[in-house]
Design a protein around this motif. Structure first.
Motif, PDB file in Angstrom:
ATOM      1  N   GLU A   1      -0.650   1.110  38.764  1.00  0.00           N
ATOM      2  CA  GLU A   1       0.250   1.367  37.637  1.00  0.00           C
ATOM      3  C   GLU A   1       1.394   0.356  37.632  1.00  0.00           C
ATOM      4  OE1 GLU A   1       2.932   4.966  35.666  1.00  0.00           O
ATOM      5  OE2 GLU A   1       2.125   5.179  37.687  1.00  0.00           O
ATOM      6  N   HIS A   2       1.906   0.046  38.832  1.00  0.00           N
ATOM      7  CA  HIS A   2       2.974  -0.949  38.939  1.00  0.00           C
ATOM      8  C   HIS A   2       2.486  -2.322  38.473  1.00  0.00           C
ATOM      9  CE1 HIS A   2       4.092   2.289  41.661  1.00  0.00           C
ATOM     10  NE2 HIS A   2       5.323   1.829  41.690  1.00  0.00           N
ATOM     11  N   GLY A   3       1.297  -2.708  38.974  1.00  0.00           N
ATOM     12  CA  GLY A   3       0.751  -4.006  38.586  1.00  0.00           C
ATOM     13  C   GLY A   3       0.539  -4.117  37.096  1.00  0.00           C
ATOM     14  N   ALA A   4       0.041  -3.033  36.486  1.00  0.00           N
ATOM     15  CA  ALA A   4      -0.187  -3.032  35.038  1.00  0.00           C
ATOM     16  C   ALA A   4       1.128  -3.198  34.281  1.00  0.00           C
ATOM     17  CB  ALA A   4      -0.883  -1.742  34.622  1.00  0.00           C
ATOM     18  N   HIS A   5       2.184  -2.542  34.765  1.00  0.00           N
ATOM     19  CA  HIS A   5       3.482  -2.652  34.081  1.00  0.00           C
ATOM     20  C   HIS A   5       4.119  -4.024  34.280  1.00  0.00           C
ATOM     21  CE1 HIS A   5       3.235   1.726  33.483  1.00  0.00           C
ATOM     22  NE2 HIS A   5       4.115   1.517  32.529  1.00  0.00           N
ATOM     23  N   TYR A   6       3.929  -4.615  35.457  1.00  0.00           N
ATOM     24  CA  TYR A   6       4.418  -5.985  35.639  1.00  0.00           C
ATOM     25  C   TYR A   6       3.656  -6.955  34.733  1.00  0.00           C
ATOM     26  CZ  TYR A   6       7.528  -4.940  39.534  1.00  0.00           C
ATOM     27  OH  TYR A   6       8.573  -4.465  40.303  1.00  0.00           O
ATOM     28  N   ALA A   7       2.356  -6.693  34.556  1.00  0.00           N
ATOM     29  CA  ALA A   7       1.571  -7.515  33.632  1.00  0.00           C
ATOM     30  C   ALA A   7       2.087  -7.357  32.205  1.00  0.00           C
ATOM     31  CB  ALA A   7       0.093  -7.109  33.706  1.00  0.00           C
ATOM     32  N   ILE A   8       2.440  -6.132  31.836  1.00  0.00           N
ATOM     33  CA  ILE A   8       3.022  -5.878  30.509  1.00  0.00           C
ATOM     34  C   ILE A   8       4.339  -6.639  30.363  1.00  0.00           C
ATOM     35  CG2 ILE A   8       4.168  -4.094  29.111  1.00  0.00           C
ATOM     36  CD1 ILE A   8       2.004  -2.140  30.086  1.00  0.00           C
ATOM     37  N   GLY A   9       5.176  -6.594  31.407  1.00  0.00           N
ATOM     38  CA  GLY A   9       6.449  -7.322  31.365  1.00  0.00           C
ATOM     39  C   GLY A   9       6.227  -8.812  31.214  1.00  0.00           C
ATOM     40  N   ALA A  10       5.256  -9.360  31.956  1.00  0.00           N
ATOM     41  CA  ALA A  10       4.952 -10.785  31.865  1.00  0.00           C
ATOM     42  C   ALA A  10       4.452 -11.147  30.471  1.00  0.00           C
ATOM     43  CB  ALA A  10       3.909 -11.166  32.916  1.00  0.00           C
ATOM     44  N   LEU A  11       3.585 -10.292  29.906  1.00  0.00           N
ATOM     45  CA  LEU A  11       3.067 -10.551  28.557  1.00  0.00           C
ATOM     46  C   LEU A  11       4.170 -10.494  27.510  1.00  0.00           C
ATOM     47  CD1 LEU A  11      -0.323  -8.598  28.504  1.00  0.00           C
ATOM     48  CD2 LEU A  11       0.005 -11.059  28.483  1.00  0.00           C
ATOM     49  N   SER A  12       5.119  -9.588  27.690  1.00  0.00           N
ATOM     50  CA  SER A  12       6.223  -9.496  26.722  1.00  0.00           C
ATOM     51  C   SER A  12       7.045 -10.779  26.727  1.00  0.00           C
ATOM     52  CB  SER A  12       7.108  -8.294  27.036  1.00  0.00           C
ATOM     53  OG  SER A  12       7.860  -8.488  28.210  1.00  0.00           O
ATOM     54  N   VAL A  13       7.327 -11.291  27.919  1.00  0.00           N
ATOM     55  CA  VAL A  13       8.096 -12.547  28.029  1.00  0.00           C
ATOM     56  C   VAL A  13       7.307 -13.701  27.422  1.00  0.00           C
ATOM     57  CG1 VAL A  13       9.055 -14.228  29.659  1.00  0.00           C
ATOM     58  CG2 VAL A  13       9.405 -11.781  30.042  1.00  0.00           C
ATOM     59  N   ILE A  14       5.998 -13.747  27.730  1.00  0.00           N
ATOM     60  CA  ILE A  14       5.158 -14.826  27.197  1.00  0.00           C
ATOM     61  C   ILE A  14       5.120 -14.782  25.672  1.00  0.00           C
ATOM     62  CG2 ILE A  14       2.751 -15.583  26.997  1.00  0.00           C
ATOM     63  CD1 ILE A  14       2.482 -14.863  30.016  1.00  0.00           C
ATOM     64  N   LEU A  15       4.986 -13.569  25.114  1.00  0.00           N
ATOM     65  CA  LEU A  15       4.976 -13.444  23.651  1.00  0.00           C
ATOM     66  C   LEU A  15       6.263 -13.973  23.032  1.00  0.00           C
ATOM     67  CD1 LEU A  15       3.270 -10.011  22.880  1.00  0.00           C
ATOM     68  CD2 LEU A  15       2.635 -12.222  21.924  1.00  0.00           C
ATOM     69  N   LEU A  16       7.398 -13.628  23.632  1.00  0.00           N
ATOM     70  CA  LEU A  16       8.684 -14.096  23.091  1.00  0.00           C
ATOM     71  C   LEU A  16       8.816 -15.611  23.238  1.00  0.00           C
ATOM     72  CD1 LEU A  16      11.022 -11.231  24.391  1.00  0.00           C
ATOM     73  CD2 LEU A  16      10.182 -11.574  22.059  1.00  0.00           C
ATOM     74  N   ILE A  17       8.295 -16.171  24.326  1.00  0.00           N
ATOM     75  CA  ILE A  17       8.349 -17.629  24.503  1.00  0.00           C
ATOM     76  C   ILE A  17       7.464 -18.340  23.478  1.00  0.00           C
ATOM     77  CG2 ILE A  17       7.709 -19.534  26.066  1.00  0.00           C
ATOM     78  CD1 ILE A  17       8.580 -17.728  28.399  1.00  0.00           C
ATOM     79  N   THR A  18       6.288 -17.726  23.168  1.00  0.00           N
ATOM     80  CA  THR A  18       5.361 -18.372  22.229  1.00  0.00           C
ATOM     81  C   THR A  18       5.883 -18.395  20.794  1.00  0.00           C
ATOM     82  OG1 THR A  18       4.142 -16.285  21.899  1.00  0.00           O
ATOM     83  CG2 THR A  18       3.301 -17.825  23.580  1.00  0.00           C
ATOM     84  N   ILE A  19       7.001 -17.730  20.538  1.00  0.00           N
ATOM     85  CA  ILE A  19       7.642 -17.861  19.221  1.00  0.00           C
ATOM     86  C   ILE A  19       8.026 -19.319  18.990  1.00  0.00           C
ATOM     87  CG2 ILE A  19       9.698 -17.262  17.867  1.00  0.00           C
ATOM     88  CD1 ILE A  19       9.613 -14.508  19.169  1.00  0.00           C
ATOM     89  N   GLN A  20       8.418 -19.998  20.082  1.00  0.00           N
ATOM     90  CA  GLN A  20       8.886 -21.377  19.979  1.00  0.00           C
ATOM     91  C   GLN A  20       7.946 -22.390  20.645  1.00  0.00           C
ATOM     92  OE1 GLN A  20      11.661 -22.272  18.242  1.00  0.00           O
ATOM     93  NE2 GLN A  20      10.991 -24.382  18.562  1.00  0.00           N
ATOM     94  N   TYR A  21       7.312 -21.967  21.742  1.00  0.00           N
ATOM     95  CA  TYR A  21       6.496 -22.912  22.515  1.00  0.00           C
ATOM     96  C   TYR A  21       5.065 -22.380  22.653  1.00  0.00           C
ATOM     97  CZ  TYR A  21      11.183 -24.439  23.792  1.00  0.00           C
ATOM     98  OH  TYR A  21      12.491 -24.861  23.743  1.00  0.00           O
ATOM     99  N   GLU A  22       4.117 -23.300  22.769  1.00  0.00           N
ATOM    100  CA  GLU A  22       2.719 -22.914  22.921  1.00  0.00           C
ATOM    101  C   GLU A  22       2.374 -22.760  24.403  1.00  0.00           C
ATOM    102  OE1 GLU A  22      -1.709 -24.508  21.575  1.00  0.00           O
ATOM    103  OE2 GLU A  22       0.084 -25.343  20.625  1.00  0.00           O
ATOM    104  N   ILE A  23       1.671 -21.689  24.725  1.00  0.00           N
ATOM    105  CA  ILE A  23       1.228 -21.444  26.103  1.00  0.00           C
ATOM    106  C   ILE A  23      -0.276 -21.230  26.078  1.00  0.00           C
ATOM    107  CG2 ILE A  23       1.384 -19.885  28.096  1.00  0.00           C
ATOM    108  CD1 ILE A  23       4.233 -19.283  27.332  1.00  0.00           C
ATOM    109  N   SER A  24      -0.980 -21.842  27.024  1.00  0.00           N
ATOM    110  CA  SER A  24      -2.444 -21.751  27.082  1.00  0.00           C
ATOM    111  C   SER A  24      -2.896 -20.297  27.202  1.00  0.00           C
ATOM    112  CB  SER A  24      -2.971 -22.552  28.271  1.00  0.00           C
ATOM    113  OG  SER A  24      -4.325 -22.232  28.515  1.00  0.00           O
ATOM    114  N   GLU A  25      -3.942 -19.952  26.430  1.00  0.00           N
ATOM    115  CA  GLU A  25      -4.479 -18.589  26.449  1.00  0.00           C
ATOM    116  C   GLU A  25      -4.986 -18.213  27.841  1.00  0.00           C
ATOM    117  OE1 GLU A  25      -7.413 -19.497  23.589  1.00  0.00           O
ATOM    118  OE2 GLU A  25      -6.242 -18.817  21.873  1.00  0.00           O
TER     119      GLU A  25
END
Length: 387
Positions: A314-338
């Motif tokens: 459950e912890h790992g899944a939530h850290y993955a969610i946190g990482a994805l949220s940051v990546i999504l906000l970064i991709t507003i301006q910059y491209e990140i490999s899928e």
């Protein structure tokens, strides 16, 4: 037993991966595989919670949830919802969005790319709230990365802290987007307000979903209290107490509660998928495969009840969610490999699974090493707190 429970999931996985290969080659195959793993791991806690609640229901309502309920979760949330998000963000009709994705992929990608800032802001904020509420939860007993989680859990005593942190991050994101757009000619300065509004919409959506979950949870507690009082009354009158599973009105509230929970758990997988790909077809394949495993895991847990031993997943899944949220906000301006985006979540979940195995081995060794008054009790306390 495993084949009987997971047979359909294995079959859907094989068909989905083959379809992905024929649709877009090895790259599409890899993206669908990553989406499937991500959805399964993000929905693991969903299966655990589903199973815990499902055990309280009678056979009829269990069957209703595992058929109609899962149908809604698979086809409603994981297949239809991504289309709706793309259609609303790109200002298209749902049929038109699907038609463009098949028949005019270049135009479709252009529209989705143009709508990406609003999708990313909405999804990023929704996922960020899930992560923040988890990391600021002061009632959690087990910690994985305790040197991070314990201090942050203490901060969770501050009311509405997660909302405040999320709004600050959204403000910084929107201002950065506006500044960078202005420096590059000002073509997208007006989209900073779109980012802000979409982010607030994501936050409101999270709060509404959480409010509905809370409402049904309260109703459920009321019904369970009535059931308990009825059992106590039967004991006083000397009548047999069978401890039968909930039925009728109580089971109906359980069903509604589970559907709301399913919807909220589906949000993170669907929105996280946008950090990996914008292609509706690949999303539908990956999330559909993952959703099948949620059903299989739920059935397995109801029958066996063993997978909840892996407490750090459950912890790992939530850290993955946190990482994805940051990546999504970064991709507003910059491209990140899928591929990088997908692997971040898989690695975090893999590490949490490995930590869970280590914890279980340490607990088994401690139990075998002596009684509760010996050193093993100290070791047990240590391993249950994480690293």
């Amino acid at each position: 037993m495993v084949l009987k429970t997971f047979g359909w999931s294995f079959a859907v996985t094989a068909l989905g991966l083959v379809a992905a290969f024929f649709y877009g080659g090895w790259q599409a195959f890899g993206i669908v595989a990553i989406l499937s793993i991500l959805e399964i791991s993000l929905s693991f806690d969903n299966a655990v919670i589903n199973a815990g609640i499902l055990k309280k229901m009678n056979a009829f309502w269990q069957k209703i949830f595992l058929t109609i309920g899962i149908l809604i979760a698979v086809f409603g949330m994981r297949l239809v919802f991504p289309v709706v998000i793309v259609a609303v963000s790109a200002q298209l009709g749902p049929i038109e969005a699907i038609d463009l994705s098949f028949n005019d992929p270049d135009r479709y990608k252009e529209l989705v790319t143009d709508a990406h800032p609003s999708i990313a802001a909405f999804g990023g904020m929704f996922l960020l709230m899930i992560f923040l509420d988890f990391i600021f939860d002061e009632d959690r007993d087990i910690h994985w990365l305790r040197w991070i989680e314990r201090p942050l859990a203490k901060l969770g005593k501050v009311d509405m802290l997660s909302v405040c942190v999320a709004l600050i991050i959204l403000l910084i994101t929107a201002m950065t987007f506006a500044t960078n757009a202005h420096q590059h000619g000002g073509g997208h300065v007006d989209k900073a307000s779109t980012v802000m509004l979409s982010g607030i919409a994501g936050l409101i959506t999270y709060l509404v979903v959480g409010g509905l979950s809370g409402f049904f949870e309260n109703k459920l507690e009321e019904e369970e209290e009535r059931e308990h009082e009825a059992e106590e009354e039967a004991k006083r009158k000397g009548k047999p107490v069978t401890g039968v599973a909930l039925a009728g009105k109580a089971a109906f509230f359980l069903f509604l509660y589970l559907e709301v929970l399913d919807a909220s758990f589906s949000f993170d997988g669907v929105i996280g998928a946008f950090a990996i790909t914008n292609e509706i077809v690949l999303m539908a394949l990956g999330l559909g495969i993952g959703a099948m495993y949620v059903r299989s895991l739920t059935v397995y847990l109801v029958r066996e009840g063993t997978l909840d031993d892996y407490v750090y997943l459950e912890h790992g899944a939530h850290y993955a969610i946190g990482a994805l949220s940051v990546i999504l906000l970064i991709t507003i301006q910059y491209e990140i490999s899928e591929i990088i985006t997908g692997l971040v979540g898989v690695v975090l979940i893999g590490l949490s699974f490995w930590s869970s195995l280590r914890r279980n081995r340490a607990l088994a060794a401690a139990d075998g090493g002596g009684g509760s008054d010996g050193p093993s009790s100290g070791a047990k306390a240590e391993v249950t707190s994480g690293v």
